[in-house]
Motif scaffolding. Structure first.
Motif, PDB file in Angstrom:
ATOM      1  N   ARG A 179       4.109   8.379 -41.810  1.00 25.71           N
ATOM      2  CA  ARG A 179       5.616   8.068 -42.046  1.00 25.71           C
ATOM      3  C   ARG A 179       5.443   6.864 -43.071  1.00 25.71           C
ATOM      4  N   ARG A 180       6.589   6.337 -43.716  1.00 27.34           N
ATOM      5  CA  ARG A 180       6.627   5.116 -44.542  1.00 27.34           C
ATOM      6  C   ARG A 180       5.914   4.261 -43.336  1.00 27.34           C
ATOM      7  N   GLY A 181       5.371   3.101 -44.090  1.00 27.76           N
ATOM      8  CA  GLY A 181       4.762   1.974 -43.307  1.00 27.76           C
ATOM      9  C   GLY A 181       3.333   2.107 -43.235  1.00 27.76           C
ATOM     10  N   GLN A 182       2.750   1.599 -42.076  1.00 30.94           N
ATOM     11  CA  GLN A 182       1.226   1.585 -42.321  1.00 30.94           C
ATOM     12  C   GLN A 182       0.449   2.663 -41.339  1.00 30.94           C
ATOM     13  N   ASN A 183       1.298   3.830 -41.149  1.00 33.05           N
ATOM     14  CA  ASN A 183       0.839   4.722 -40.243  1.00 33.05           C
ATOM     15  C   ASN A 183       0.023   5.930 -40.866  1.00 33.05           C
ATOM     16  N   TYR A 184      -1.295   5.908 -40.876  1.00 31.76           N
ATOM     17  CA  TYR A 184      -2.126   6.757 -41.278  1.00 31.76           C
ATOM     18  C   TYR A 184      -2.916   7.719 -40.440  1.00 31.76           C
ATOM     19  N   ILE A 185      -3.265   8.775 -41.059  1.00 33.41           N
ATOM     20  CA  ILE A 185      -4.041   9.585 -40.486  1.00 33.41           C
ATOM     21  C   ILE A 185      -5.411  10.055 -41.234  1.00 33.41           C
ATOM     22  N   THR A 186      -6.300  10.382 -40.805  1.00 32.77           N
ATOM     23  CA  THR A 186      -7.705  10.785 -41.425  1.00 32.77           C
ATOM     24  C   THR A 186      -7.692  12.235 -41.348  1.00 32.77           C
ATOM     25  N   VAL A 187      -8.041  13.046 -42.434  1.00 30.56           N
ATOM     26  CA  VAL A 187      -8.226  14.486 -42.422  1.00 30.56           C
ATOM     27  C   VAL A 187      -9.663  14.603 -43.021  1.00 30.56           C
ATOM     28  N   VAL A 188     -10.354  15.672 -42.527  1.00 32.34           N
ATOM     29  CA  VAL A 188     -11.558  16.032 -42.871  1.00 32.34           C
ATOM     30  C   VAL A 188     -11.367  17.565 -43.287  1.00 32.34           C
ATOM     31  N   HIS A 189     -12.085  18.126 -44.394  1.00 33.18           N
ATOM     32  CA  HIS A 189     -11.724  19.403 -44.958  1.00 33.18           C
ATOM     33  C   HIS A 189     -13.127  19.796 -44.938  1.00 33.18           C
ATOM     34  N   ASP A 190     -13.166  21.262 -44.743  1.00 36.50           N
ATOM     35  CA  ASP A 190     -14.584  22.001 -45.274  1.00 36.50           C
ATOM     36  C   ASP A 190     -14.352  22.449 -46.948  1.00 36.50           C
ATOM     37  N   LEU A 191     -14.876  21.692 -47.657  1.00 33.48           N
ATOM     38  CA  LEU A 191     -14.420  21.918 -49.017  1.00 33.48           C
ATOM     39  C   LEU A 191     -15.038  23.513 -49.644  1.00 33.48           C
TER      40      LEU A 191
ATOM     41  N   GLY B  42      -5.533   6.983 -37.736  1.00 30.26           N
ATOM     42  CA  GLY B  42      -6.391   5.757 -38.093  1.00 30.26           C
ATOM     43  C   GLY B  42      -7.086   6.100 -39.423  1.00 30.26           C
ATOM     44  N   ARG B  43      -7.491   5.049 -39.980  1.00 26.81           N
ATOM     45  CA  ARG B  43      -8.387   5.471 -41.180  1.00 26.81           C
ATOM     46  C   ARG B  43      -9.564   4.277 -41.256  1.00 26.81           C
ATOM     47  N   GLU B  44     -10.297   4.253 -40.130  1.00 25.14           N
ATOM     48  CA  GLU B  44     -11.251   3.297 -39.900  1.00 25.14           C
ATOM     49  C   GLU B  44     -12.744   4.196 -39.772  1.00 25.14           C
TER      50      GLU B  44
ATOM     51  N   VAL C 242     -24.644  18.670 -43.283  1.00 21.28           N
ATOM     52  CA  VAL C 242     -23.748  17.974 -44.032  1.00 21.28           C
ATOM     53  C   VAL C 242     -24.529  17.441 -45.127  1.00 21.28           C
ATOM     54  N   LYS C 243     -24.496  17.947 -46.291  1.00 23.92           N
ATOM     55  CA  LYS C 243     -25.233  17.667 -47.330  1.00 23.92           C
ATOM     56  C   LYS C 243     -24.476  16.676 -48.452  1.00 23.92           C
ATOM     57  N   HIS C 244     -23.223  16.807 -48.318  1.00 24.25           N
ATOM     58  CA  HIS C 244     -22.489  16.170 -49.424  1.00 24.25           C
ATOM     59  C   HIS C 244     -21.125  15.891 -48.966  1.00 24.25           C
ATOM     60  N   VAL C 245     -20.629  14.482 -49.215  1.00 22.55           N
ATOM     61  CA  VAL C 245     -19.068  14.141 -48.649  1.00 22.55           C
ATOM     62  C   VAL C 245     -18.409  13.718 -50.081  1.00 22.55           C
ATOM     63  N   CYS C 246     -17.131  14.121 -50.128  1.00 18.08           N
ATOM     64  CA  CYS C 246     -16.390  13.465 -51.151  1.00 18.08           C
ATOM     65  C   CYS C 246     -15.326  12.960 -50.578  1.00 18.08           C
ATOM     66  N   MET C 247     -15.081  11.556 -51.048  1.00 14.89           N
ATOM     67  CA  MET C 247     -14.142  10.677 -50.472  1.00 14.89           C
ATOM     68  C   MET C 247     -13.612   9.530 -51.344  1.00 14.89           C
ATOM     69  N   ASP C 248     -12.534   8.857 -50.830  1.00 13.24           N
ATOM     70  CA  ASP C 248     -12.186   7.708 -51.808  1.00 13.24           C
ATOM     71  C   ASP C 248     -12.999   6.549 -51.453  1.00 13.24           C
ATOM     72  N   MET C 249     -12.857   5.435 -52.051  1.00 15.65           N
ATOM     73  CA  MET C 249     -13.851   4.614 -52.223  1.00 15.65           C
ATOM     74  C   MET C 249     -13.500   3.484 -50.955  1.00 15.65           C
ATOM     75  N   SER C 250     -13.121   3.968 -49.989  1.00 14.21           N
ATOM     76  CA  SER C 250     -12.912   3.092 -48.843  1.00 14.21           C
ATOM     77  C   SER C 250     -13.925   2.700 -47.997  1.00 14.21           C
ATOM     78  N   ALA C 251     -14.234   1.320 -47.940  1.00 12.88           N
ATOM     79  CA  ALA C 251     -15.385   0.806 -47.213  1.00 12.88           C
ATOM     80  C   ALA C 251     -15.475   1.355 -45.882  1.00 12.88           C
ATOM     81  N   ALA C 252     -14.505   1.644 -45.173  1.00 13.97           N
ATOM     82  CA  ALA C 252     -14.395   2.128 -43.817  1.00 13.97           C
ATOM     83  C   ALA C 252     -15.069   3.469 -43.599  1.00 13.97           C
ATOM     84  N   TYR C 253     -14.615   4.452 -44.748  1.00 12.00           N
ATOM     85  CA  TYR C 253     -15.278   5.571 -44.728  1.00 12.00           C
ATOM     86  C   TYR C 253     -16.719   5.713 -45.217  1.00 12.00           C
TER      87      TYR C 253
END
Length: 168
Positions: A93-105, A116-118, A139-150
């Protein structure tokens, strides 16, 4: 409207009276199997609140059915071939409510979603991966943003995986 009386059976041993199982409905559902299938098909293309208004039932009734069938489908999922995953967050939603999604690429499918996103969301994903027959060592490869938490989560749960950062 379709109304019918469902026969009841009185148990002579325990004294309880229960309804018989009927071939056209799931036990305790209150809807026919055909109606549930139609309602779920509507929910694929419409927001649940709109589908509920169209069907003249509450959105809570539809959410219960969606949760029931999603749990059944998730129980049958196997993640044995997962080698490359993508991790990202999205706003619920608008604001600071986030979910984390993980896909098999490789298979182009959603594997896991959680609030969450921690870094703990990555650890939760690995637990879910193992629960569905997957192996975090594969799992040999992870594509993600530059989030320190991830990055921390991948370092803890998938230390053998190489990280590629997406440009966004």
């Amino acid at each position: 409207w379709l109304h019918c009386e469902v026969p009841r059976i009185a148990c002579s041993d325990c004294g309880k009276t229960t309804q018989m199982l009927v071939p056209w409905a799931r036990p305790g559902s209150g809807f026919t199997a055909a109606f549930e299938a139609f309602a779920l098909a509507l929910c694929r293309d419409l927001p649940v609140s709109q589908a509920a208004a169209l069907l003249r039932c509450s959105d809570k009734q539809l959410w219960r059915r969606i949760e029931f069938y999603v749990e059944q489908a998730r129980a049958q999922e196997r993640f044995t071939d997962v080698r490359t995953v993508g991790i990202d967050e999205t706003s619920v939603r608008r604001g600071q409510n986030y979910i984390t999604v993980v896909h098999d690429l490789d298979a182009k499918r959603l594997l896991f979603a959680t609030e969450g996103r921690e870094h703990k969301t990555v650890l939760d994903f690995v637990d879910d991966l193992k629960a569905h027959g997957g192996d975090s060592e594969q799992v040999k490869h992870v594509c993600m943003d530059m989030s320190a938490a991830y990055a921390k989560g991948v370092g803890l749960a998938l230390p053998q995986a190489q990280i590629s950062y997406d440009r966004f």
